[in-house]
Structures are given as structure tokens and as C-alpha cells.
Design a protein around this motif. Structure first.
Motif, PDB file in Angstrom:
ATOM      1  N   LYS A 140       0.869  -1.178   0.000  1.00 38.90           N
ATOM      2  CA  LYS A 140       0.000   0.000   0.000  1.00 38.90           C
ATOM      3  C   LYS A 140       0.899   1.219   0.000  1.00 38.90           C
ATOM      4  CE  LYS A 140      -3.809  -1.944   2.558  1.00 38.90           C
ATOM      5  NZ  LYS A 140      -5.140  -1.447   2.463  1.00 38.90           N
ATOM      6  N   TYR A 141       0.539   2.181  -0.813  1.00 38.41           N
ATOM      7  CA  TYR A 141       1.318   3.403  -0.928  1.00 38.41           C
ATOM      8  C   TYR A 141       0.428   4.594  -0.653  1.00 38.41           C
ATOM      9  CZ  TYR A 141       4.561   0.343  -3.348  1.00 38.41           C
ATOM     10  OH  TYR A 141       5.403  -0.682  -3.659  1.00 38.41           O
ATOM     11  N   GLU A 142       0.961   5.529   0.089  1.00 45.16           N
ATOM     12  CA  GLU A 142       0.261   6.781   0.343  1.00 45.16           C
ATOM     13  C   GLU A 142       0.892   7.819  -0.587  1.00 45.16           C
ATOM     14  OE1 GLU A 142      -0.007   9.804   4.051  1.00 45.16           O
ATOM     15  OE2 GLU A 142      -0.377   7.699   4.514  1.00 45.16           O
ATOM     16  N   THR A 143       0.356   7.908  -1.771  1.00 45.81           N
ATOM     17  CA  THR A 143       0.952   8.774  -2.783  1.00 45.81           C
ATOM     18  C   THR A 143      -0.131   9.364  -3.668  1.00 45.81           C
ATOM     19  OG1 THR A 143       2.505   8.884  -4.616  1.00 45.81           O
ATOM     20  CG2 THR A 143       1.335   6.815  -4.337  1.00 45.81           C
ATOM     21  N   VAL A 144       0.152  10.507  -4.214  1.00 48.42           N
ATOM     22  CA  VAL A 144      -0.778  11.145  -5.139  1.00 48.42           C
ATOM     23  C   VAL A 144      -0.604  10.566  -6.539  1.00 48.42           C
ATOM     24  CG1 VAL A 144      -1.427  13.349  -6.187  1.00 48.42           C
ATOM     25  CG2 VAL A 144      -0.812  13.241  -3.770  1.00 48.42           C
ATOM     26  N   ASP A 145       0.621  10.177  -6.868  1.00 48.90           N
ATOM     27  CA  ASP A 145       0.938   9.682  -8.199  1.00 48.90           C
ATOM     28  C   ASP A 145       0.845   8.161  -8.238  1.00 48.90           C
ATOM     29  OD1 ASP A 145       1.826   9.339 -10.756  1.00 48.90           O
ATOM     30  OD2 ASP A 145       3.887   9.948 -10.356  1.00 48.90           O
ATOM     31  N   GLU A 146      -0.155   7.644  -8.919  1.00 47.88           N
ATOM     32  CA  GLU A 146      -0.347   6.207  -9.046  1.00 47.88           C
ATOM     33  C   GLU A 146       0.836   5.546  -9.767  1.00 47.88           C
ATOM     34  OE1 GLU A 146      -4.415   4.270  -9.893  1.00 47.88           O
ATOM     35  OE2 GLU A 146      -3.393   4.363 -11.830  1.00 47.88           O
ATOM     36  N   GLY A 147       1.453   6.243 -10.702  1.00 48.04           N
ATOM     37  CA  GLY A 147       2.599   5.717 -11.436  1.00 48.04           C
ATOM     38  C   GLY A 147       3.768   5.376 -10.530  1.00 48.04           C
ATOM     39  N   ASN A 148       4.000   6.195  -9.499  1.00 46.35           N
ATOM     40  CA  ASN A 148       5.085   5.895  -8.557  1.00 46.35           C
ATOM     41  C   ASN A 148       4.807   4.608  -7.794  1.00 46.35           C
ATOM     42  OD1 ASN A 148       6.731   8.031  -9.208  1.00 46.35           O
ATOM     43  ND2 ASN A 148       5.892   9.373  -7.635  1.00 46.35           N
ATOM     44  N   ALA A 149       3.560   4.389  -7.407  1.00 43.61           N
ATOM     45  CA  ALA A 149       3.198   3.153  -6.713  1.00 43.61           C
ATOM     46  C   ALA A 149       3.436   1.948  -7.625  1.00 43.61           C
ATOM     47  CB  ALA A 149       1.743   3.212  -6.264  1.00 43.61           C
ATOM     48  N   ILE A 150       3.095   2.072  -8.888  1.00 38.89           N
ATOM     49  CA  ILE A 150       3.311   0.980  -9.848  1.00 38.89           C
ATOM     50  C   ILE A 150       4.801   0.717 -10.020  1.00 38.89           C
ATOM     51  CG2 ILE A 150       3.030   0.287 -12.262  1.00 38.89           C
ATOM     52  CD1 ILE A 150       0.424   1.989 -12.235  1.00 38.89           C
TER      53      ILE A 150
END
Length: 177
Positions: free
Chosen positions: A148-158
Motif C-alpha cells: 500500500k502506498y500513500e501517494t498522489v501519483d499512481e505511477g510511482n506506486a506501480i
């Protein structure tokens, strides 16, 4: 005042030396490196063979994932000195990266807190084939990674999920047990 006999650095060096002797006695090696060589020991041999990516099969809607995985694989192979990387032509080994599963989902944490959370699930499998006859030399099995990532950018989580899953697959390539 009496001066201490040993220094902190000296005691740490002795502890590391004792630990490496103990761990080495069990048959394990630190960092996957052989004591007789400066190259990593893996299913590819001593690191002098050549390797290139044959293909990347991915199931995402993101066209950049294929190129990102190719770059990550090249970087991991070079960093670990598993083989000599070639981009085209003949190679001793061919690497296929398959992604049998992938999911990314974003949601707001709750009705009070508007934090965007991204769940990423990545499944990868590495298959190494002989460059001479195409027979399968090694298969990683499916490596699954979830976070789980707390990030605004979905690409960074991917990207983070892909990087960790691929790193774990290459870790498996170096395991001897």
C-alpha cells in the motif's frame, strides 16, 4: 585515567570477522558472492556469460511498463554482475519476463481523512533459456508482491511495486538452497 585497550572499530571488525566465519561454516555466503571470485554466483554461472532479454509479456494497460521492466532487469543484472548484458545479437542466455497478474487500485482512506491510498499487486516470473538451443535453464516461479502506498501519483506506486517484485525474482536467481 586508564585508556581503553580496544577501539569500537576494532571490536566491530572482530565481530564481523567472527560472524562471517560462523555464517561461512554453515554453507552460506554474504551477499551471494563466492569467496573465490568477485562476481555473483547464480544460475547463470560466474558472471562471464552474456544475457539479453528475449521478451517481456505484461498484462497492464500501461505501455511504458514493458520498457521499465527491461531497464530494471538490465540494471539488476549489471549491478549484481550476474552476466554481461547485450542488447541484441547472440547471447548465452535469453531472459523472458512474464507478468501473469497485476492490479493497482486507488482509494481515499476514509470520509474524514482525504489521503489517497494506492494498493499495488504485481506478479512476475523470470524464465532463463539457453541461447544455443532454447531449453529452459531456470524458472523463478511466480513472485508476488503487494504493498500500500500513500501517494498522489499512481505511477510511482506501480514503479515501486514492479521494482520490488523484480528485485525479489533476481534474489531467487542467486539462492543456492
Amino acid at each position: 585515567m586508564r585508556k581503553p585497550r580496544g577501539t569500537w572499530k576494532g571490536m566491530m571488525a572482530a565481530a564481523v570477522c567472527c560472524l562471517s566465519l560462523f555464517v561461512g561454516g554453515c554453507g552460506y555466503e554474504l551477499d551471494g558472492y563466492s569467496s573465490s571470485s568477485s562476481r555473483a554466483v547464480s544460475v547463470l554461472g560466474d558472471g562471464n556469460q552474456t544475457l539479453r532479454i528475449d521478451k517481456v509479456e505484461q498484462v497492464t494497460m500501461y505501455p511504458w511498463v514493458q520498457y521499465y521492466l527491461r531497464g530494471l532487469a538490465r540494471d539488476e543484472v549489471n549491478l549484481r554482475r550476474l552476466a554481461r548484458w547485450v542488447d541484441s545479437g547472440n547471447a548465452d542466455y535469453l531472459l523472458t519476463i512474464t507478468m501473469p497478474g497485476f492490479r493497482v487500485r486507488s482509494s481515499v482512506s476514509n470520509s474524514v481523512d482525504n489521503t489517497l491510498l494506492s494498493d499495488t499487486v504485481v506478479q512476475l516470473e523470470l524464465v532463463v533459456r539457453s541461447g544455443k538451443n532454447g531449453t529452459v535453464v531456470w524458472r523463478s516461479g511466480v513472485i508476488s508482491y503487494f504493498d500500500k502506498y500513500e501517494t498522489v501519483d499512481e505511477g510511482n506506486a506501480i514503479r515501486d511495486g514492479l521494482k520490488e517484485a523484480l528485485r525479489r525474482a533476481f534474489d531467487r536467481m542467486q539462492q543456492k538452497f
